[in-house]
Design a protein around this motif. Sequence first.
Motif, short mmCIF file in Angstrom:
data_model
loop_
_atom_site.label_atom_id
_atom_site.label_comp_id
_atom_site.label_asym_id
_atom_site.label_seq_id
_atom_site.Cartn_x
_atom_site.Cartn_y
_atom_site.Cartn_z
N ALA A 261 0.83 -1.11 -0.01
CA ALA A 261 -0.22 0.06 0.06
C ALA A 261 0.90 1.30 -0.05
CB ALA A 261 -1.09 0.00 1.08
N ILE A 262 1.79 1.20 0.85
CA ILE A 262 3.08 2.31 0.91
C ILE A 262 3.30 2.67 -0.45
CG2 ILE A 262 5.13 3.27 1.76
CD1 ILE A 262 4.08 1.69 4.51
N GLY A 263 3.86 1.73 -1.20
CA GLY A 263 4.83 1.62 -2.46
C GLY A 263 3.81 2.28 -3.46
N PHE A 264 2.33 1.77 -3.58
CA PHE A 264 1.42 2.21 -4.60
C PHE A 264 1.14 3.56 -4.24
CE2 PHE A 264 0.29 -2.33 -5.43
CZ PHE A 264 0.75 -2.27 -6.62
N ARG A 265 1.03 4.03 -2.91
CA ARG A 265 0.74 5.63 -2.51
C ARG A 265 1.90 6.29 -3.03
NH1 ARG A 265 -1.33 9.52 -0.76
NH2 ARG A 265 -1.33 10.42 1.33
N GLN A 266 3.07 5.86 -2.94
CA GLN A 266 4.32 6.72 -3.51
C GLN A 266 4.69 6.54 -4.91
OE1 GLN A 266 6.19 8.85 -1.40
NE2 GLN A 266 4.67 8.62 0.22
N ARG A 267 3.63 5.87 -5.40
CA ARG A 267 3.92 5.73 -6.76
C ARG A 267 5.27 4.92 -7.23
NH1 ARG A 267 1.08 11.13 -7.99
NH2 ARG A 267 -0.96 10.40 -8.21
N ASN A 268 5.56 4.04 -6.19
CA ASN A 268 6.69 3.24 -6.46
C ASN A 268 6.22 1.89 -6.85
OD1 ASN A 268 8.96 1.53 -6.08
ND2 ASN A 268 9.86 2.54 -4.70
N LEU A 269 6.00 1.57 -8.25
CA LEU A 269 5.40 0.34 -8.59
C LEU A 269 6.04 -0.99 -8.58
CD1 LEU A 269 3.98 1.40 -12.26
CD2 LEU A 269 3.02 1.06 -9.96
N GLY A 270 7.65 -0.81 -8.29
CA GLY A 270 8.15 -2.08 -7.86
C GLY A 270 8.02 -2.44 -6.51
N MET A 271 7.84 -1.49 -5.51
CA MET A 271 7.57 -1.87 -4.31
C MET A 271 6.13 -2.14 -4.03
SD MET A 271 7.90 0.89 -1.01
CE MET A 271 7.33 0.59 0.74
N GLY A 272 5.24 -1.64 -4.44
CA GLY A 272 3.81 -1.81 -4.60
C GLY A 272 3.76 -3.48 -5.05
N ILE A 273 4.03 -3.81 -6.22
CA ILE A 273 3.88 -5.02 -6.97
C ILE A 273 4.67 -6.11 -6.10
CG2 ILE A 273 4.30 -6.48 -8.95
CD1 ILE A 273 3.55 -3.71 -10.56
N GLY A 274 5.82 -5.77 -5.99
CA GLY A 274 6.84 -6.79 -5.34
C GLY A 274 6.15 -7.06 -3.87
N ALA A 275 5.95 -6.28 -3.24
CA ALA A 275 5.38 -6.32 -1.75
C ALA A 275 4.03 -7.31 -1.64
CB ALA A 275 5.54 -5.22 -0.93
#
Length: 115
Positions: free
Chosen positions: A85-99
């Motif tokens: 959720a934090i990754g997607f909120r920050q528009r960090n797709l790698g973090m959002g999808i990976g996590a």
Amino acid sequence: MGALSTANALAALMSAGSSVAGVLRPALALPAGEPATAGVHLYARAYAARALPLGVATAAAVWVGGAAAWPLLLVSGLAQVADSAIGFRQRNLGMGIGAGACAVLHLLSACLLAR
């Protein structure tokens, strides 16, 4: 050790490794061009202080098996949901999808093991 256990152990160790990468380069999780302030450095170290032992403990529990595996997978999966959720909120797709992928893996595995 089965394929599912191996996948969970590797995912847990990748999460732990990501926390170390965040300490070494705190700007990795930030949007491009955003500065890594002293506060970012502090929170990267605080995150690693929790993620590193949780990842190692989860990987060890899954590797060894036994009653501790599913609760640790549950906790790790919930932490990965928050990281995603934090990754997607920050528009960090790698973090959002990976996590997010790790969350699904850990939570489904916890459900299977809890049966």
